[in-house]
Design an enzyme around this catalytic site. Sequence first.
Site, PDB file in Angstrom:
ATOM      1  N   TYR A 227      -4.547 -17.883  19.670  1.00  0.00           N
ATOM      2  CA  TYR A 227      -4.563 -16.587  18.978  1.00  0.00           C
ATOM      3  C   TYR A 227      -4.475 -15.455  20.012  1.00  0.00           C
ATOM      4  CZ  TYR A 227      -6.179 -12.749  15.989  1.00  0.00           C
ATOM      5  OH  TYR A 227      -6.291 -11.559  15.307  1.00  0.00           O
TER       6      TYR A 227
ATOM      7  N   SER B 147      -5.505  -6.624  18.295  1.00  0.00           N
ATOM      8  CA  SER B 147      -6.885  -7.131  18.187  1.00  0.00           C
ATOM      9  C   SER B 147      -7.464  -6.984  19.580  1.00  0.00           C
ATOM     10  CB  SER B 147      -6.870  -8.622  17.815  1.00  0.00           C
ATOM     11  OG  SER B 147      -8.120  -9.227  18.098  1.00  0.00           O
TER      12      SER B 147
END
Length: 222
Positions: free
Chosen positions: A149, A136
Site C-alpha cells: 500500500y 495518504s
Amino acid sequence: MDVIAITGAGTGLGKELALQYAGQGHTVIALGRRISPLLDVVQEINQLGGKAFAYSLDIRRYEDVVNTVDMIAKHHRVTCLVNNAGIGHFGPLSSLSVQQIDDMIQTNVNGTIYMTKAFLPYFLTMPKAKIINIISTAGLRGKVNESVYAATKFAIRGFSESLTKELEGTNISVTAVYMGGMDTPFWHGSDHIKDRLRLRSPKEIAKQIIALEHGQNEMILS
Ligand SMILES: NC(=O)c1ccc[n+]([C@@H]2O[C@H](COP(=O)([O-])OP(=O)(O)OC[C@H]3O[C@@H](n4cnc5c(N)ncnc54)[C@H](OP(=O)(O)O)[C@@H]3O)[C@@H](O)[C@H]2O)c1
C-alpha cells in the site's frame, strides 16, 4: 463554478467531497465501479438543489477510462479531477496474495495515472484546471504491514511531484494530499486498525481539503 470529476465518489472521502463541492455550487461528476452508490450520491445532491452526474468505470482499465472520459468531455466542461479512488490490503508481505498486490498497484497507481493522462488533453484547452491526488501519510512514511500500500502511495507522490514540475507554467495545478486514517468503508473486512474510534471522519477531512486547497502542490493533513 467548476465541474469536478471525483473517482470513488460513491463512498467514504470521495462521497463527502462530492456532497461538499456540490453544496458550494460546483457540478460533480461522480465516478466509480458500482453505479448504485454513485446514483445515491447524485440523488442526495439533487435533493439538496445541487447538480451531479454518475458514470461507472474501472480505473484499472485504460480503454474504459479513455472511453468514459471522452464521453464525459462531450457533455461537461470538467476543470478539476480528484483522483481519490484507492484500495488497501494490509499485513506482512508474505500474507498478501499476488492478486491483492496487483489490485493495489493497478488501482492506486495505474488508475490514478490513467485518469490523469485521459483528462490532460482536455485540461490543456481550459483557461485553468486542477488535479488533486488523494494520497495518504503512507505516501510519506513506510509503516509496518503496509508495504505494498505504501509503495503505491509513494509512487503517486513521485507522480504528483514530477507532474507538478512538468506542468509548471501551464494552466494546470497539481495538488498531492496526505492524510492519516479516516473512518470509511476502506477498513471493512480489515483488522489492521485496532481502534477505529481514533480515526478522523471523512466529512472533516473533505472540509479541510476544500477550505485549504488553493492549487498548492502539497497538503499534509495529519
Ligand atoms: N480510509 C483511510 O484511513 C485513508 C487514509 C488515507 C488515505 N486514504 C485514501 O483515501 C482514498 C479514499 O478512500 P476511502 O477511505 O474513502 O475508502 P472507500 O470508501 O473504500 O473508497 C474508495 C472508493 O474507490 C472506488 N474504487 C475502488 N476501486 C476502483 C476502481 N478500480 N475503479 C473505480 N473506482 C474504484 C470504490 O468504489 P467501487 O468499489 O464502486 O469502485 C470506492 O468508492 C483512497 O485513495 C485511500 O487510499 C484512506
